[in-house]
Design an enzyme around this catalytic site. Structure first.
Site, PDB file in Angstrom:
ATOM      1  N   CYS A 106      -8.430  38.526 -40.113  1.00  0.00           N
ATOM      2  CA  CYS A 106      -8.961  38.702 -41.548  1.00  0.00           C
ATOM      3  C   CYS A 106      -9.995  38.014 -41.955  1.00  0.00           C
ATOM      4  CB  CYS A 106      -7.928  39.016 -42.568  1.00  0.00           C
ATOM      5  SG  CYS A 106      -6.866  37.567 -42.897  1.00  0.00           S
TER       6      CYS A 106
ATOM      7  N   GLY B 101      -2.324  43.726 -44.391  1.00  0.00           N
ATOM      8  CA  GLY B 101      -2.735  44.719 -43.307  1.00  0.00           C
ATOM      9  C   GLY B 101      -4.028  45.253 -43.729  1.00  0.00           C
ATOM     10  N   SER B 102      -4.202  46.580 -43.440  1.00  0.00           N
ATOM     11  CA  SER B 102      -5.503  47.295 -43.789  1.00  0.00           C
ATOM     12  C   SER B 102      -5.580  47.376 -45.217  1.00  0.00           C
ATOM     13  CB  SER B 102      -5.551  48.545 -42.869  1.00  0.00           C
ATOM     14  OG  SER B 102      -4.806  49.486 -43.498  1.00  0.00           O
TER      15      SER B 102
ATOM     16  N   GLU C  51      -2.571  41.528 -49.250  1.00  0.00           N
ATOM     17  CA  GLU C  51      -3.692  40.797 -48.629  1.00  0.00           C
ATOM     18  C   GLU C  51      -4.285  41.747 -47.532  1.00  0.00           C
ATOM     19  OE1 GLU C  51      -5.309  38.085 -49.352  1.00  0.00           O
ATOM     20  OE2 GLU C  51      -3.978  37.590 -50.842  1.00  0.00           O
TER      21      GLU C  51
ATOM     22  N   LYS D 227       9.612  43.990 -42.257  1.00  0.00           N
ATOM     23  CA  LYS D 227       9.096  45.339 -41.267  1.00  0.00           C
ATOM     24  C   LYS D 227       7.841  44.559 -40.531  1.00  0.00           C
ATOM     25  CE  LYS D 227       6.643  49.021 -40.067  1.00  0.00           C
ATOM     26  NZ  LYS D 227       5.745  48.783 -39.192  1.00  0.00           N
TER      27      LYS D 227
END
Length: 488
Positions: A289, A233-234, A255, A180
Site C-alpha cells: 500500500c 484492504g481496498s 487502512e 478473518k
C-alpha cells in the site's frame, strides 16, 4: 502430465481448538509461482462458524480483560519466541502462498516477532492520567477500557505483519479477537495462529475463521457482538466496512489504498533516488500500500534519472521467490496479474509511452506462474488512470515537472494520501515538502514504502479513516477512555 502437489487441510481456530467448518467445504490455496501447486486446503466457513467464534470471544473477554496488562503481555512474548523459532517455516509458506521472495518473507516474519515483543512491553505502560478536580476533596483520573470483541480483516500482501500489528495491540489492551484473513494467504495466517496456540492463550481469546469476504467479512461487519473492526484492504471494501460498522454503532478503523509519489529534485543524489525508487516501487512485486507508483522528476535531471532507472530495472531477475537469484517474484494471483496487465494496456491507450517491460514473463520455466516484467512509463499526465488509480503491481509512472512547487501540486493531485518521499539536499525543499505534502507518512531521502513499528501509521484523504495504527497510537483505537471521579 502435470501432477498437482497435494498438501494438508488447515482448520479454523475457535475457542482454543482446531475445528473444521460446518460446511465441510474447503478451497485450494495456490502457489502463484506455479499454479499447479496447492499450498494447502483451507476451510470455506459459514456464518455459523463465525457466530461460534464471536460467542466464544465474547465469553473469554470477561476474564481476559481482568488480567493485568503485564500478564497479557507475557502471552504475547511467548508467541513472539515461538514465531522466532519457526521463522524459516513461516517465511517459506508465505513465499509459496503469496509469491514474495524468501528474503522479504523472512524479514516480514521477523517484523511480526518484533511487533509482538513491542506490544508485550505496552502492557506495562500507563493507561490514564490524573486530572485536577475543582473539588479539593475529590480525586479525578482517566483510565482506558477495552472495546470487547474486535474483528480483524486483513489483506494478502503482508500476511504476517498486518494481522500481527492489529492482533497484538488488541490483545494487550484487553480485547479478544476474531481474525478473518485474506483467502489468498489463509495458510500463512493459520501458521501465525499456531504460534498463539502454542503460547497457551486462554480459550476464545484469539480465533481465526477463514472463508469469503461476502460471508465471513460481512458477518463480522454485521454482528452485534463485534465491538470494533480493524480493516486493511481496498478502498471499495473499506468503505463498505465503515458504513456497516457506523450503521450499528461499532468502532472502525480503515487502512485502504495509496498512490504514492516520490519527488526527485534538481539537487537529488540520483543514484540514491534510483535505488529507493526501485526498492520502494518494485519489491514485493509492487504489492504494497506504500509502494512508489508515481515518480515526479524535475526537468533538469529527468533524462539522467530516467537513463539510470531503466538501466537498473533491466538487471532485475524475475523468478520463484524461493530461488536466491530471484529479486522479484510473481503477482500474488492470476486476478492480480490480469489487473496489472489491464492497467498497462490502459496506460498505452491513454497515450503514455511504455519505456520498458510490462509483458508477462513466460520463458525459462515461468509459464506456470503469474510473472510480469516490471514496467516503466513516461509521458504520463496526472489525469491518466495509471497516475490516479492504485495498480498494486510493478508499474512506475514517470512525470516530468518544471519546479518543486509543481512537483508537490502533482504529488497531491490524487484522492489518496498514504505515503510520499522526496530526494533533495536542500533544507528549504525538505521543509516545503513536509508542510505541504498531504500524506500520513512523509520520508526524506528514503523510499516511500515502509514504516517503523513503533511509529504511528495511517493515511489522509481516501487512504484511511484518519485513525492510526502501530506504536503507542494503537491504544486510541483499541480502547475507550473512562473518566473516574472519586469523592471522599
Amino acid at each position: 502430465m502435470t501432477t498437482i502437489i497435494k498438501e494438508q487441510t488447515y482448520l479454523n481456530y475457535i475457542n482454543g481448538s482446531w475445528v473444521p467448518s460446518s460446511s465441510n467445504n474447503v478451497y485450494a490455496s495456490i502457489n502463484p509461482a506455479n499454479k499447479q501447486e496447492v499450498v494447502g486446503y483451507v476451510q470455506i466457513s459459514s456464518k455459523s462458524d463465525l457466530n461460534e467464534a464471536i460467542a466464544n470471544a465474547k465469553k473469554a473477554q470477561v476474564s481476559w480483560s481482568k488480567l493485568s496488562g503485564t500478564a497479557r503481555g507475557e502471552y504475547l512474548y511467548k508467541a513472539a519466541t515461538i514465531m522466532e523459532e519457526r521463522i524459516d517455516e513461516i517465511a517459506k509458506i508465505m513465499t509459496r502462498e503469496m509469491g514474495k521472495t524468501f528474503l522479504e518473507a523472512k524479514g516480514e516474519t521477523a517484523r511480526g516477532v518484533a511487533i509482538l515483543r513491542y506490544y508485550a512491553g505496552e502492557g506495562m505502560r500507563k493507561i490514564g492520567d490524573l486530572i485536577p478536580s475543582t473539588d479539593n476533596e475529590a480525586l479525578m483520573f482517566t483510565t482506558r477500557v477495552p472495546l470487547g470483541v474486535v474483528g480483524v480483516i486483513t489483506p494478502w500482501n503482508f500476511p504476517v505483519a498486518i494481522p500481527v500489528w492489529k492482533i497484538a495491540p488488541a490483545l494487550v489492551y484487553g480485547n479478544t479477537v476474531v481474525l478473518k484473513p485474506a483467502q489468498e494467504t489463509s495458510v500463512t495466517a493459520i501458521k501465525v495462529m499456531e504460534c498463539f496456540h502454542e503460547a497457551g492463550f486462554p480459550k476464545g481469546v484469539v480465533n481465526v475463521v477463514t472463508g469469503s469476504g461476502s460471508v465471513i467479512g460481512q458477518g463480522i461487519i454485521d454482528h452485534p457482538d463485534v465491538n470494533g473492526i480493524t480493516f486493511t484492504g481496498s478502498e471499495q471494501i473499506g468503505k463498505r466496512v465503515g458504513q456497516g460498522a457506523f450503521t450499528r454503532g461499532a468502532k472502525y478503523q480503515l487502512e485502504m489504498g495509496g498512490k504514492n509519489p516520490v519527488i526527485v529534485a534538481s539537487d537529488a543524489d540520483l543514484d540514491l533516488a534510483v535505488e529507493a525508487t526501485i526498492s520502494g516501487g518494485l519489491r514485493s512485486t509492487g504489492q504494497k500500500c506504500t509502494a512508489t507508483s508515481r515518480v515526479i522528476v524535475l526537468n533538469d535531471v529527468y533524462e539522467d534519472f530516467k537513463e539510470k532507472l531503466v538501466s537498473e530495472i533491466k538487471k532485475i531477475r524475475v523468478g520463484n521467490g524461493l530461488e536466491s537469484e530471484s529479486w522479484m517474484g510473481p503477482c500474488a494471483s492470476e486476478n492480480q496479474l490480469n489487473t496489472v496487465l489491464s492497467y498497462i494496456k490502459e496506460g498505452i491507450k491513454e497515450g503514455a509511452t511504455l519505456l520498458y517491460g510490462g509483458q508477462r514473463e513466460e520463458k525459462n520455466g515461468l509459464e506456470q506462474g503469474f510473472y510480469i516484467q516490471p514496467a516503466v512509463f513516461e509521458n504520463v499526465k496526472s489525469d491518466m488512470k495509471i497516475a490516479q488509480e492504485e495498480i498494486f503491481g510493478p508499474v512506475l509512472a514517470l512525470i516530468k515537472v518544471n519546479n518543486l512547487e509543481e512537483a508537490i501540486e502533482v504529488a497531491n493531485d490524487v484522492r489518496f494520501g498514504l505515503s510520499a518521499s522526496i530526494f533533495t539536499k536542500n533544507i528549504g525543499n525538505m521543509l516545503s515538502f513536509i508542510q505541504e505534502m498531504d500524506a500520513g507518512l512523509v520520508r526524506i531521502n528514503a523510499e516511500s514504502a515502509g514504516v517503523e513499528l513503533q511509529a504511528p501509521f495511517g493515511g489522509m484523504k481516501q487512504s484511511s479513516s484518519h485513525s492510526r495504527e502501530q506504536g503507542q497510537a494503537a491504544i486510541e483505537f483499541f480502547t475507550s477512555i473512562k473518566t473516574v471521579y472519586v469523592k471522599s
